[in-house]
Design an enzyme around this catalytic site. Structure first.
Site, PDB file in Angstrom:
ATOM      1  N   TYR A   1       1.839  11.277  15.304  1.00 58.33           N
ATOM      2  CA  TYR A   1       2.566  10.278  14.525  1.00 58.33           C
ATOM      3  C   TYR A   1       3.072   9.161  15.435  1.00 58.33           C
ATOM      4  CZ  TYR A   1       6.146   8.274  11.435  1.00 58.33           C
ATOM      5  OH  TYR A   1       6.901   7.422  10.678  1.00 58.33           O
TER       6      TYR A   1
ATOM      7  N   THR B   1       0.845  -1.193   0.000  1.00 54.27           N
ATOM      8  CA  THR B   1       0.000   0.000   0.000  1.00 54.27           C
ATOM      9  C   THR B   1       0.880   1.242   0.000  1.00 54.27           C
ATOM     10  OG1 THR B   1      -0.208   0.243   2.421  1.00 54.27           O
ATOM     11  CG2 THR B   1      -1.727  -1.280   1.316  1.00 54.27           C
ATOM     12  N   GLY B   2       0.438   2.257  -0.720  1.00 53.43           N
ATOM     13  CA  GLY B   2       1.226   3.475  -0.822  1.00 53.43           C
ATOM     14  C   GLY B   2       2.591   3.219  -1.421  1.00 53.43           C
TER      15      GLY B   2
ATOM     16  N   GLY C   1       8.758   6.648  -1.649  1.00 51.79           N
ATOM     17  CA  GLY C   1       9.384   6.384  -0.370  1.00 51.79           C
ATOM     18  C   GLY C   1       9.703   4.936  -0.058  1.00 51.79           C
ATOM     19  N   ILE C   2       9.549   4.583   1.213  1.00 48.77           N
ATOM     20  CA  ILE C   2       9.858   3.242   1.670  1.00 48.77           C
ATOM     21  C   ILE C   2       8.975   2.211   0.971  1.00 48.77           C
ATOM     22  CG2 ILE C   2       9.770   1.699   3.673  1.00 48.77           C
ATOM     23  CD1 ILE C   2      10.628   4.084   5.403  1.00 48.77           C
ATOM     24  N   GLY C   3       7.713   2.532   0.783  1.00 48.31           N
ATOM     25  CA  GLY C   3       6.812   1.608   0.097  1.00 48.31           C
ATOM     26  C   GLY C   3       7.274   1.293  -1.302  1.00 48.31           C
TER      27      GLY C   3
ATOM     28  N   SER D   1       7.377   2.641  12.792  1.00 50.35           N
ATOM     29  CA  SER D   1       8.474   3.615  12.835  1.00 50.35           C
ATOM     30  C   SER D   1       9.186   3.487  14.169  1.00 50.35           C
ATOM     31  CB  SER D   1       7.922   5.036  12.688  1.00 50.35           C
ATOM     32  OG  SER D   1       8.900   5.999  13.031  1.00 50.35           O
TER      33      SER D   1
END
Length: 261
Positions: free
Chosen positions: A152, A13-14, A18-20, A139
């Site tokens: 967050y 997902t996403g 970035g990391i995805g 995270s």
């Protein structure tokens, strides 16, 4: 090393940035068929094309039940989903006393409910087939709670609880659920943040990063941003290791002073 991913279906997902995106690329490189999602058709299709011919972009908003169903259905047309990486999330720096109720709800929707909705669909099928692996991208902020990023940190902590709780539902099956905690990574959004911060402070990005690690993360052992590609390898290793279930894998450059994780 062969991770046994040829012909397997993975949802990230996403996965457009970035990391995805790094995780999706690694799945593709290892022979899996990867499905990523986003709300911008042109952007998500471009991201899928850049990953490779085994990648598919699906326009789906996981902040809605309908979007989650669309993503699961589109991925299911390619075959049974063997891997689900819950990567969608947002972050910003804020003053706890100024964060509105609406913004708190937005954080829970982005960072938690998106994962809950798609997992509720995909995991049920995995359990019925007795095969599958799920990973929640949390995270290091989930443990190293950050005062100027309270929403967050809180939602990422909740994600760890969600992952472990769902792992309990896999007892005696071949389905596994784990969590992954990356540290500060050189994604587009993080690099933009430090570039803007450097401009505000009248410093170079290099100076700003040096001060960040000296003042904010002095315990970090690498003293530099993490290459997103490293997380791609780390997540693949975690998700394909049959001995790992209900655990949290930490990849934070040593920021958290602990011999565990």
């Amino acid at each position: 090393m062969d991770f046994g991913l040829n012909g397997k279906i993975a949802i990230v997902t996403g996965g457009g940035t970035g990391i995805g995106n790094a995780i999706a690329r690694t799945f593709s490189e290892e022979g899996a068929t990867v499905v990523i999602n986003g709300r911008d058709k042109a952007r998500i299709e471009a991201a899928a094309s850049a990953i490779g011919p085994n990648a598919h972009g699906v326009v789906a908003d996981l902040m809605t039940a309908e979007g989650s169903e669309i993503l699961a259905e589109q991925a299911g047309r390619l075959g049974p989903v063997s891997f689900l990486v819950n990567n969608v999330g947002v972050f910003d720096v804020n003053d706890f006393f100024e964060v509105s109720d609406q913004r708190w709800h937005e954080y829970f929707e982005h960072n938690l409910m998106t994962a809950i909705r798609i997992t509720r669909i995909v995991m049920k099928d995995m359990l019925a087939r007795d095969e599958g692996s799920i990973c929640f991208i949390s995270s290091e902020a989930a443990i190293r709670s950050i005062g100027n990023m309270v929403p967050y940190s809180v939602t990422k902590t909740a994600m760890l609880g969600l992952g472990r709780s769902l792992a309990e539902l896999t007892r005696g099956t071949s389905v596994r659920v784990n969590s992954y905690m990356p540290g500060t990574t050189a994604t587009e959004s993080v690099e933009t943040y430090f570039a803007d911060l450097a401009k505000q402070q009248g410093k170079s990005v290099e100076e700003t990063l040096r001060d960040f690690y000296r003042e904010v993360q002095p315990s970090n052992l690498t003293q530099k941003l993490i290459d997103p590609a490293l997380h791609g390898r780390g997540v693949i290793q975690l998700m394909t290791n049959a001995a790992m279930n209900g655990v949290t894998h930490r990849a934070d450059g040593g920021t958290i002073r602990s011999i565990f994780g």
